[in-house]
Design a protein around this motif. Sequence first.
Motif, PDB file in Angstrom:
ATOM      1  N   CYS A   1      17.512  -0.642  -8.543  1.00 17.90           N
ATOM      2  CA  CYS A   1      17.404  -1.241  -7.210  1.00 17.90           C
ATOM      3  C   CYS A   1      15.985  -1.226  -6.660  1.00 17.90           C
ATOM      4  N   PHE A   2      15.016  -0.714  -7.430  1.00 16.45           N
ATOM      5  CA  PHE A   2      13.647  -0.593  -6.933  1.00 16.45           C
ATOM      6  C   PHE A   2      12.725  -0.512  -8.144  1.00 16.45           C
ATOM      7  N   ALA A   3      11.642  -1.283  -8.105  1.00 14.37           N
ATOM      8  CA  ALA A   3      10.673  -1.257  -9.207  1.00 14.37           C
ATOM      9  C   ALA A   3       9.276  -1.466  -8.653  1.00 14.37           C
ATOM     10  N   ASP A   4       8.448  -0.425  -8.755  1.00 13.63           N
ATOM     11  CA  ASP A   4       7.030  -0.483  -8.424  1.00 13.63           C
ATOM     12  C   ASP A   4       6.215  -0.323  -9.700  1.00 13.63           C
ATOM     13  N   HIS A   5       5.193  -1.151  -9.846  1.00 21.73           N
ATOM     14  CA  HIS A   5       4.276  -1.086 -10.984  1.00 21.73           C
ATOM     15  C   HIS A   5       2.882  -0.859 -10.406  1.00 21.73           C
ATOM     16  N   TYR A   6       2.145   0.087 -10.992  1.00 23.35           N
ATOM     17  CA  TYR A   6       0.821   0.379 -10.443  1.00 23.35           C
ATOM     18  C   TYR A   6      -0.183   0.658 -11.553  1.00 23.35           C
ATOM     19  N   GLY A   7      -1.436   0.293 -11.284  1.00 21.71           N
ATOM     20  CA  GLY A   7      -2.533   0.581 -12.192  1.00 21.71           C
ATOM     21  C   GLY A   7      -2.772  -0.517 -13.216  1.00 21.71           C
ATOM     22  N   PRO A   8      -3.800  -0.236 -14.071  1.00 20.33           N
ATOM     23  CA  PRO A   8      -4.624   0.975 -14.072  1.00 20.33           C
ATOM     24  C   PRO A   8      -5.405   1.130 -12.765  1.00 20.33           C
ATOM     25  N   ASP A   9      -5.212   2.284 -12.112  1.00 20.07           N
ATOM     26  CA  ASP A   9      -5.793   2.567 -10.806  1.00 20.07           C
ATOM     27  C   ASP A   9      -6.932   3.563 -10.952  1.00 20.07           C
ATOM     28  N   ASP A  10      -8.112   3.193 -10.457  1.00 15.37           N
ATOM     29  CA  ASP A  10      -9.282   4.070 -10.476  1.00 15.37           C
ATOM     30  C   ASP A  10      -9.146   5.079  -9.343  1.00 15.37           C
ATOM     31  N   VAL A  11      -8.792   6.300  -9.692  1.00 11.17           N
ATOM     32  CA  VAL A  11      -8.513   7.318  -8.692  1.00 11.17           C
ATOM     33  C   VAL A  11      -9.740   7.631  -7.841  1.00 11.17           C
ATOM     34  N   SER A  12     -10.942   7.526  -8.421  1.00 21.97           N
ATOM     35  CA  SER A  12     -12.150   7.814  -7.649  1.00 21.97           C
ATOM     36  C   SER A  12     -12.352   6.819  -6.521  1.00 21.97           C
ATOM     37  N   ARG A  13     -11.802   5.629  -6.662  1.00 19.73           N
ATOM     38  CA  ARG A  13     -11.949   4.591  -5.640  1.00 19.73           C
ATOM     39  C   ARG A  13     -10.827   4.631  -4.613  1.00 19.73           C
ATOM     40  N   THR A  14      -9.588   4.853  -5.059  1.00 21.76           N
ATOM     41  CA  THR A  14      -8.436   4.760  -4.152  1.00 21.76           C
ATOM     42  C   THR A  14      -7.942   6.115  -3.663  1.00 21.76           C
ATOM     43  N   GLY A  15      -8.352   7.194  -4.330  1.00 19.20           N
ATOM     44  CA  GLY A  15      -7.805   8.498  -3.989  1.00 19.20           C
ATOM     45  C   GLY A  15      -6.557   8.843  -4.764  1.00 19.20           C
ATOM     46  N   GLY A  16      -6.034   7.886  -5.536  1.00 20.07           N
ATOM     47  CA  GLY A  16      -4.863   8.157  -6.361  1.00 20.07           C
ATOM     48  C   GLY A  16      -3.591   8.270  -5.548  1.00 20.07           C
ATOM     49  N   MET A  17      -2.629   9.011  -6.088  1.00 19.75           N
ATOM     50  CA  MET A  17      -1.325   9.163  -5.452  1.00 19.75           C
ATOM     51  C   MET A  17      -1.272  10.480  -4.701  1.00 19.75           C
ATOM     52  N   ASP A  18      -0.873  10.416  -3.453  1.00 22.60           N
ATOM     53  CA  ASP A  18      -0.687  11.620  -2.646  1.00 22.60           C
ATOM     54  C   ASP A  18       0.421  11.322  -1.639  1.00 22.60           C
ATOM     55  N   VAL A  19       1.657  11.482  -2.091  1.00 21.70           N
ATOM     56  CA  VAL A  19       2.818  11.189  -1.254  1.00 21.70           C
ATOM     57  C   VAL A  19       3.395  12.526  -0.792  1.00 21.70           C
ATOM     58  N   ALA A  20       3.191  12.839   0.475  1.00 24.39           N
ATOM     59  CA  ALA A  20       3.672  14.093   1.046  1.00 24.39           C
ATOM     60  C   ALA A  20       5.197  14.155   0.983  1.00 24.39           C
ATOM     61  N   PRO A  21       5.805  15.327   1.174  1.00 24.59           N
ATOM     62  CA  PRO A  21       7.257  15.441   1.138  1.00 24.59           C
ATOM     63  C   PRO A  21       7.965  14.359   1.948  1.00 24.59           C
TER      64      PRO A  21
ATOM     65  N   PRO B   1       0.847  -1.203   0.000  1.00 33.46           N
ATOM     66  CA  PRO B   1       0.000   0.000   0.000  1.00 33.46           C
ATOM     67  C   PRO B   1       0.873   1.240   0.000  1.00 33.46           C
ATOM     68  N   LEU B   2       0.487   2.232  -0.812  1.00 31.39           N
ATOM     69  CA  LEU B   2       1.299   3.438  -0.916  1.00 31.39           C
ATOM     70  C   LEU B   2       1.073   4.382   0.246  1.00 31.39           C
ATOM     71  N   GLY B   3       0.080   4.132   1.077  1.00 34.46           N
ATOM     72  CA  GLY B   3      -0.113   4.965   2.266  1.00 34.46           C
ATOM     73  C   GLY B   3      -1.569   5.056   2.671  1.00 34.46           C
ATOM     74  N   GLY B   4      -1.847   4.717   3.934  1.00 36.53           N
ATOM     75  CA  GLY B   4      -3.191   4.899   4.474  1.00 36.53           C
ATOM     76  C   GLY B   4      -4.141   3.782   4.121  1.00 36.53           C
ATOM     77  N   PRO B   5      -5.300   3.727   4.801  1.00 31.13           N
ATOM     78  CA  PRO B   5      -6.267   2.652   4.585  1.00 31.13           C
ATOM     79  C   PRO B   5      -6.968   2.759   3.239  1.00 31.13           C
ATOM     80  N   ARG B   6      -7.144   3.968   2.729  1.00 29.79           N
ATOM     81  CA  ARG B   6      -7.799   4.163   1.429  1.00 29.79           C
ATOM     82  C   ARG B   6      -6.726   4.566   0.433  1.00 29.79           C
ATOM     83  N   SER B   7      -5.908   3.586   0.060  1.00 27.93           N
ATOM     84  CA  SER B   7      -4.687   3.920  -0.657  1.00 27.93           C
ATOM     85  C   SER B   7      -4.577   3.154  -1.960  1.00 27.93           C
ATOM     86  N   MET B   8      -3.723   3.668  -2.806  1.00 27.89           N
ATOM     87  CA  MET B   8      -3.386   2.978  -4.034  1.00 27.89           C
ATOM     88  C   MET B   8      -2.379   1.871  -3.720  1.00 27.89           C
ATOM     89  N   THR B   9      -2.582   0.705  -4.302  1.00 32.40           N
ATOM     90  CA  THR B   9      -1.679  -0.421  -4.100  1.00 32.40           C
ATOM     91  C   THR B   9      -0.705  -0.507  -5.259  1.00 32.40           C
TER      92      THR B   9
END
Length: 324
Positions: A38-58, A13-21
């Motif tokens: 050294c790092f590879a994340d693959h995501y989507g197609p992600d329905d932003v209306s359902r997950t809230g999309g990406m919101d990674v604070a500083p 999970p990218l963050g929080g209970p209602r998060s994008m995986t």
Amino acid sequence: MRDVEILAPREVPLGGPRSMTVLRTLPQRRRSLIGAWCFADHYGPDDVSRTGGMDVAPHPHIGLQTVSWLFRGEIAHIDSGGGRGEVLPGEVNLMTAGDGIAHSETSTAPTTVLHGVQLWLALPESRRASLPRRLEHYAPPEVDLPGGCALVLIGSLLGSTSPVEVHTPLVGAEIRLDPGARLEIDVDPGFEHGVLVDCGEVDVEGVPVPRASLAYLGVGAERLHLRNAGGHAARVMLLGGEPFEEEIVMWWNFVGRTSEEIHRARADWEAGGERFGEVAGYVGHGGPGRNAHGQARLPAPAIPPMTLRPRSNPAPHARTEPAR
């Protein structure tokens, strides 16, 4: 036929209970690096209306470069080096951390579907502390192939060369395959390679590779063989490079060399000093300066009460025996 090692993803999970995986294939116990990747994340197609999309604070980074690549959607990027802009489909955004940078990543208001990959490159010891904070953008041209096309975002492949600056010999490309297509691609035999399947029924060297899995190929071969066995278009990411011989310690968002260095970076971030700088103008899903959870910056998790050890990486040859 070449041996192919299949690296399966794990959900994060990218963050929080209602998060994008996201689906992470590097690092993992079986293999930590492919070249300096050294790092590879693959995501989507992600329905932003359902997950809230990406919101990674500083949040902070040391010792690496981030490589952002989208298939669909848009992400607003702001970093403490003065870099800012939107990550767009088909345009690579490469951020160099050096000894310390902070940045935020937020899917934009018009984005309804988010789909892409987030990748990291470990910086070599000779450069990692001296490089300045920097953000580069590049939209590579399509390279037409019999049965598909390619976009070369890092390094050189198929006669196309990316101008973005990396610090070890590397290649990165998006490759699209038409239904039923077979592609034979010349590659550097001194590189190890990984093929991350985004969509489609893809065979790598005759071995079927499940969606979101990464097929690892060791050094020594001069050609890569891909096949789309299905009736719909397929897409993969090709990641490769000279084997990275240095031992690295990876923890949270940091790539270092010793446990002491990681502890120091964490303490510097938590202290809010000048090492990582300020991300000015972050607007999260919780409003100006806040993410959906009310955070103005991501706190560093606690480090386990143990000495952090370097990640082991096996020899650059595919291992087909089951993981233990």
